[in-house]
Write a protein that holds these residues in place. Structure first.
Motif, PDB file in Angstrom:
ATOM      1  N   SER A  12       0.841  -1.181   0.000  1.00 58.30           N
ATOM      2  CA  SER A  12       0.000   0.000   0.000  1.00 58.30           C
ATOM      3  C   SER A  12       0.886   1.244   0.000  1.00 58.30           C
ATOM      4  O   SER A  12       1.942   1.248   0.644  1.00 58.30           O
ATOM      5  CB  SER A  12      -0.911  -0.015   1.235  1.00 58.30           C
ATOM      6  OG  SER A  12      -1.704   1.130   1.306  1.00 58.30           O
ATOM      7  N   VAL A  13       0.465   2.261  -0.741  1.00 55.76           N
ATOM      8  CA  VAL A  13       1.262   3.485  -0.809  1.00 55.76           C
ATOM      9  C   VAL A  13       0.328   4.682  -0.914  1.00 55.76           C
ATOM     10  O   VAL A  13      -0.768   4.582  -1.498  1.00 55.76           O
ATOM     11  CB  VAL A  13       2.233   3.440  -2.014  1.00 55.76           C
ATOM     12  CG1 VAL A  13       1.473   3.389  -3.331  1.00 55.76           C
ATOM     13  CG2 VAL A  13       3.206   4.619  -1.995  1.00 55.76           C
ATOM     14  N   GLN A  14       0.767   5.789  -0.351  1.00 55.51           N
ATOM     15  CA  GLN A  14      -0.003   7.023  -0.449  1.00 55.51           C
ATOM     16  C   GLN A  14       0.226   7.626  -1.837  1.00 55.51           C
ATOM     17  O   GLN A  14       1.329   7.568  -2.390  1.00 55.51           O
ATOM     18  CB  GLN A  14       0.470   8.005   0.627  1.00 55.51           C
ATOM     19  CG  GLN A  14      -0.470   9.158   0.911  1.00 55.51           C
ATOM     20  CD  GLN A  14      -1.672   8.739   1.725  1.00 55.51           C
ATOM     21  OE1 GLN A  14      -1.594   7.823   2.541  1.00 55.51           O
ATOM     22  NE2 GLN A  14      -2.791   9.391   1.501  1.00 55.51           N
ATOM     23  N   GLU A  15      -0.824   8.198  -2.367  1.00 54.17           N
ATOM     24  CA  GLU A  15      -0.720   8.874  -3.658  1.00 54.17           C
ATOM     25  C   GLU A  15       0.432   9.875  -3.632  1.00 54.17           C
ATOM     26  O   GLU A  15       0.638  10.566  -2.632  1.00 54.17           O
ATOM     27  CB  GLU A  15      -2.037   9.601  -3.945  1.00 54.17           C
ATOM     28  CG  GLU A  15      -2.186  10.125  -5.364  1.00 54.17           C
ATOM     29  CD  GLU A  15      -3.561  10.769  -5.585  1.00 54.17           C
ATOM     30  OE1 GLU A  15      -4.318  10.937  -4.610  1.00 54.17           O
ATOM     31  OE2 GLU A  15      -3.863  11.100  -6.742  1.00 54.17           O
ATOM     32  N   GLU A  17       3.544   9.268  -3.485  1.00 56.15           N
ATOM     33  CA  GLU A  17       4.764   8.745  -2.875  1.00 56.15           C
ATOM     34  C   GLU A  17       5.362   7.651  -3.754  1.00 56.15           C
ATOM     35  O   GLU A  17       4.837   7.288  -4.792  1.00 56.15           O
ATOM     36  CB  GLU A  17       4.462   8.239  -1.461  1.00 56.15           C
ATOM     37  CG  GLU A  17       4.060   9.376  -0.520  1.00 56.15           C
ATOM     38  CD  GLU A  17       3.958   8.934   0.914  1.00 56.15           C
ATOM     39  OE1 GLU A  17       3.899   9.833   1.789  1.00 56.15           O
ATOM     40  OE2 GLU A  17       3.924   7.718   1.175  1.00 56.15           O
ATOM     41  N   SER A  82       3.323   7.913  -7.185  1.00 56.86           N
ATOM     42  CA  SER A  82       2.239   6.947  -7.386  1.00 56.86           C
ATOM     43  C   SER A  82       0.911   7.646  -7.668  1.00 56.86           C
ATOM     44  O   SER A  82       0.568   8.660  -7.044  1.00 56.86           O
ATOM     45  CB  SER A  82       2.092   6.079  -6.135  1.00 56.86           C
ATOM     46  OG  SER A  82       3.247   5.307  -5.924  1.00 56.86           O
ATOM     47  N   LEU A  84      -3.442   7.034  -8.513  1.00 59.57           N
ATOM     48  CA  LEU A  84      -4.546   6.125  -8.199  1.00 59.57           C
ATOM     49  C   LEU A  84      -4.673   5.042  -9.265  1.00 59.57           C
ATOM     50  O   LEU A  84      -5.029   3.897  -8.969  1.00 59.57           O
ATOM     51  CB  LEU A  84      -5.847   6.907  -8.065  1.00 59.57           C
ATOM     52  CG  LEU A  84      -5.901   7.913  -6.927  1.00 59.57           C
ATOM     53  CD1 LEU A  84      -7.246   8.651  -6.927  1.00 59.57           C
ATOM     54  CD2 LEU A  84      -5.666   7.253  -5.570  1.00 59.57           C
ATOM     55  N   THR A  87      -3.094   1.449  -9.031  1.00 58.02           N
ATOM     56  CA  THR A  87      -3.680   0.359  -8.253  1.00 58.02           C
ATOM     57  C   THR A  87      -3.922  -0.835  -9.160  1.00 58.02           C
ATOM     58  O   THR A  87      -4.649  -0.729 -10.159  1.00 58.02           O
ATOM     59  CB  THR A  87      -5.002   0.808  -7.602  1.00 58.02           C
ATOM     60  OG1 THR A  87      -4.719   1.762  -6.581  1.00 58.02           O
ATOM     61  CG2 THR A  87      -5.744  -0.373  -6.997  1.00 58.02           C
ATOM     62  N   VAL A 112      -3.031   2.072  -4.140  1.00 52.93           N
ATOM     63  CA  VAL A 112      -2.615   3.464  -3.994  1.00 52.93           C
ATOM     64  C   VAL A 112      -3.747   4.205  -3.295  1.00 52.93           C
ATOM     65  O   VAL A 112      -4.866   4.284  -3.806  1.00 52.93           O
ATOM     66  CB  VAL A 112      -2.294   4.114  -5.352  1.00 52.93           C
ATOM     67  CG1 VAL A 112      -1.865   5.570  -5.160  1.00 52.93           C
ATOM     68  CG2 VAL A 112      -1.207   3.327  -6.073  1.00 52.93           C
ATOM     69  N   ARG A 113      -3.442   4.766  -2.124  1.00 52.87           N
ATOM     70  CA  ARG A 113      -4.458   5.439  -1.303  1.00 52.87           C
ATOM     71  C   ARG A 113      -4.500   6.934  -1.627  1.00 52.87           C
ATOM     72  O   ARG A 113      -3.453   7.562  -1.795  1.00 52.87           O
ATOM     73  CB  ARG A 113      -4.143   5.262   0.180  1.00 52.87           C
ATOM     74  CG  ARG A 113      -3.951   3.826   0.623  1.00 52.87           C
ATOM     75  CD  ARG A 113      -3.774   3.748   2.142  1.00 52.87           C
ATOM     76  NE  ARG A 113      -2.726   4.650   2.621  1.00 52.87           N
ATOM     77  CZ  ARG A 113      -1.435   4.339   2.684  1.00 52.87           C
ATOM     78  NH1 ARG A 113      -1.021   3.162   2.285  1.00 52.87           N
ATOM     79  NH2 ARG A 113      -0.557   5.213   3.143  1.00 52.87           N
ATOM     80  N   PRO A 114      -5.703   7.486  -1.725  1.00 50.38           N
ATOM     81  CA  PRO A 114      -5.817   8.934  -2.016  1.00 50.38           C
ATOM     82  C   PRO A 114      -5.422   9.779  -0.811  1.00 50.38           C
ATOM     83  O   PRO A 114      -5.390   9.292   0.322  1.00 50.38           O
ATOM     84  CB  PRO A 114      -7.304   9.118  -2.352  1.00 50.38           C
ATOM     85  CG  PRO A 114      -7.989   7.967  -1.716  1.00 50.38           C
ATOM     86  CD  PRO A 114      -7.011   6.825  -1.692  1.00 50.38           C
TER      87      PRO A 114
END
Lengths: 114, 117
Positions: A12-15, A17, A82, A84, A87, A112-114
């Motif tokens: 999982s990664v933050q948008e 990053e 990254s 969205l 994903t 990819v988390r918003p």
């Protein structure tokens, strides 16, 4: 035996990053090709990046780059900035003999988390 | 990238019937194509290598009489699932090898979801 191993089932990664997906492989061949494919929810396999083993320079495609360590038989994928739309399931694969077959890893699901 | 067309994208059939899936390379010639099967949340499992003008090479454990492969031209390979049963329900994906001008890349079709009732 020729194998491709992905040890991270999910990431999982933050948008915006950066994230790195790991892949190791095993082969006795000296010349081979390595690939990263992306499979989004549509299930269409999309080629992300390709590396020829005889090339020492790491392949790059826009936000995607690899860290190819031939001696360690490692082939990681780095995704910068990254988005969205990144994903998806990511598969590492190798073409390691004259049969042209691709050997796939088990895949890493990237969110990819918003 | 190159385009590989796979049809149909989804097919539902009755048990005992046969289903044909087509895989076409649209902008390159492919002497070698591959057929994969993918179970939910799993990786791709190679079923067979399809060679233009010759017999397909099947992976161990794949029934060649059930999964008939024909590679009649440089742009078309077909997979026929004969006498389909519910256990054949799966997602089938083809790929075509582009070997032009020193390339060695497999491009994939969008897959076919087979549901056998």
């Amino acid at each position: 035996a020729q194998t491709v191993t992905q040890s991270q089932p999910e990431m999982s990664v933050q948008e915006a990053e950066t994230v790195t997906l790991s892949c190791t492989y095993d082969t006795s061949e000296s010349n081979y090709y390595l690939f990263w494919y992306k499979q989004p929810p549509s299930r269409q396999m999309i080629l992300v990046i390709r590396q020829e083993a005889y090339k020492q320079q790491n392949a790059t495609e826009n936000r995607f780059s690899v860290n190819f360590q031939k001696a360690a038989k490692s082939f990681s994928l780095k995704i910068s900035d990254s988005q969205l739309g990144d994903t998806a399931m990511y598969f590492c694969a190798g073409r390691m003999d004259s049969s042209y077959k691709l050997i796939f890893g088990s895949g890493t699901r990237l969110l990819v988390r918003p | 990238g190159a385009v590989v067309s796979q049809h149909p994208s989804w097919v539902i059939c009755k048990s005992g019937t046969s289903v044909k899936i087509e895989c076409r390379s649209l902008d390159f010639q492919a002497t070698t194509m591959f057929w994969y099967r993918q179970f939910p949340k799993q990786s791709l499992m190679l079923m067979a290598t399809s060679n233009e003008g010759s017999k397909a090479t099947y992976e161990q454990g794949v029934e060649k009489d059930k999964f008939l492969i024909n590679h009649a031209s440089l742009t078309l390979s077909t997979l026929t699932v004969t006498s389909a049963h519910p256990e054949d329900s799966s997602f089938y994906i083809c790929s075509a090898r582009d070997a032009g001008q020193g390339r060695d890349i497999q491009y994939f079709g969008a897959g076919t979801r087979l549901s056998v009732l």
